[in-house]
Design a protein around this motif. Structure first.
Motif, short mmCIF file in Angstrom:
data_model
loop_
_atom_site.label_atom_id
_atom_site.label_comp_id
_atom_site.label_asym_id
_atom_site.label_seq_id
_atom_site.Cartn_x
_atom_site.Cartn_y
_atom_site.Cartn_z
N THR A 53 2.23 9.07 11.00
CA THR A 53 2.04 7.70 10.33
C THR A 53 1.02 7.86 9.24
O THR A 53 1.26 7.65 8.05
CB THR A 53 2.02 6.65 11.07
OG1 THR A 53 3.34 6.39 12.17
CG2 THR A 53 1.88 5.15 10.27
N VAL A 103 1.56 8.34 4.98
CA VAL A 103 1.27 7.27 4.04
C VAL A 103 -0.10 7.81 3.37
O VAL A 103 0.40 7.63 1.85
CB VAL A 103 0.78 6.09 5.10
CG1 VAL A 103 -0.26 5.01 3.99
CG2 VAL A 103 1.89 5.47 5.68
N GLU A 105 2.24 10.43 0.98
CA GLU A 105 2.90 9.50 0.46
C GLU A 105 4.41 9.63 0.57
O GLU A 105 4.93 9.10 -0.61
CB GLU A 105 2.43 9.60 -1.33
CG GLU A 105 0.90 9.48 -1.15
CD GLU A 105 0.42 9.49 -2.76
OE1 GLU A 105 1.33 9.65 -3.59
OE2 GLU A 105 -0.74 9.39 -3.05
N LEU A 111 6.73 7.11 2.25
CA LEU A 111 6.67 5.73 3.14
C LEU A 111 7.75 5.84 4.00
O LEU A 111 7.70 4.87 5.00
CB LEU A 111 6.31 4.70 2.09
CG LEU A 111 5.23 4.68 1.40
CD1 LEU A 111 5.10 3.35 0.29
CD2 LEU A 111 4.01 4.50 2.26
N ALA A 136 7.01 7.57 6.84
CA ALA A 136 6.02 6.88 7.57
C ALA A 136 6.52 5.65 8.29
O ALA A 136 6.04 5.33 9.43
CB ALA A 136 4.97 6.60 6.55
N CYS A 196 6.14 4.99 12.36
CA CYS A 196 5.53 3.84 12.62
C CYS A 196 6.38 3.27 13.53
O CYS A 196 5.96 2.65 14.76
CB CYS A 196 5.22 2.97 11.30
SG CYS A 196 4.30 1.54 11.96
#
Length: 157
Positions: free
Chosen positions: A40, A44, A48, A50, A53, A57
């Motif tokens: 995660t 992030v 980069e 997302l 990520a 997460c």
């Protein structure tokens, strides 16, 4: 430090039928929590990405939720199903999200050992067959796209 993690999980005698399953669950949840946390943060801040990520997460939150539920309930059978479904679902979700690239298909090979040991041979076979069917479909669609692109190039030339 790791003593805290293992002391909170249900304890069984070594001759108990659920001793090794409980140990695998505790080890898997420790590994997945650390793994998903690192991924995660990397996705992030470094890559980069997302979307990846968010998947990582989600894996982190699910891992911690299962761990704390396992700690409270001590129910090995339900936790074994939860861990198997989490590992299978997140692996397949990752494979689908990256379009079934060859490197991503390797993650599907983790599903059978986890599923067979935690939920048994019959149920583990069903979960594994579903996961590999999804992977086979993704590979098939990639080959169709490649074949279609090759035909277009030949027609143009």
């Amino acid at each position: 430090m790791l003593g805290f993690w293992y002391s909170k999980s249900p304890q069984f005698a070594k001759d108990h039928k659920d001793f090794w399953r409980a140990r695998l669950i505790a080890h898997f949840l420790l590994f997945s929590t650390a793994y998903f946390f690192i991924l995660t943060v990397l996705n992030v801040f470094y890559f980069e990405q997302l979307d990846l990520a968010l998947i990582d997460c989600l894996g982190l939150v699910i891992s911690l939720t299962i761990y704390f539920w396992f700690y409270k309930s001590g129910n090995v059978n339900v936790t074994a199903w939860a861990v198997t479904l989490m590992a299978s679902s997140l692996a397949i979700l990752f494979i689908i999200s990256v379009g079934g690239n060859p490197f991503s298909i390797l993650w599907a090979t983790l599903i059978p050992p986890i599923a067979f040991f935690l939920i048994g041979r019959k149920r583990g076979s069903i979960i594994s067959a579903i996961a590999f069917s999804i992977c086979a479909y993704l590979i098939y669609t990639q080959q169709q796209q490649t074949i279609n692109n090759n035909h277009r190039v030949r027609i143009i030339i």
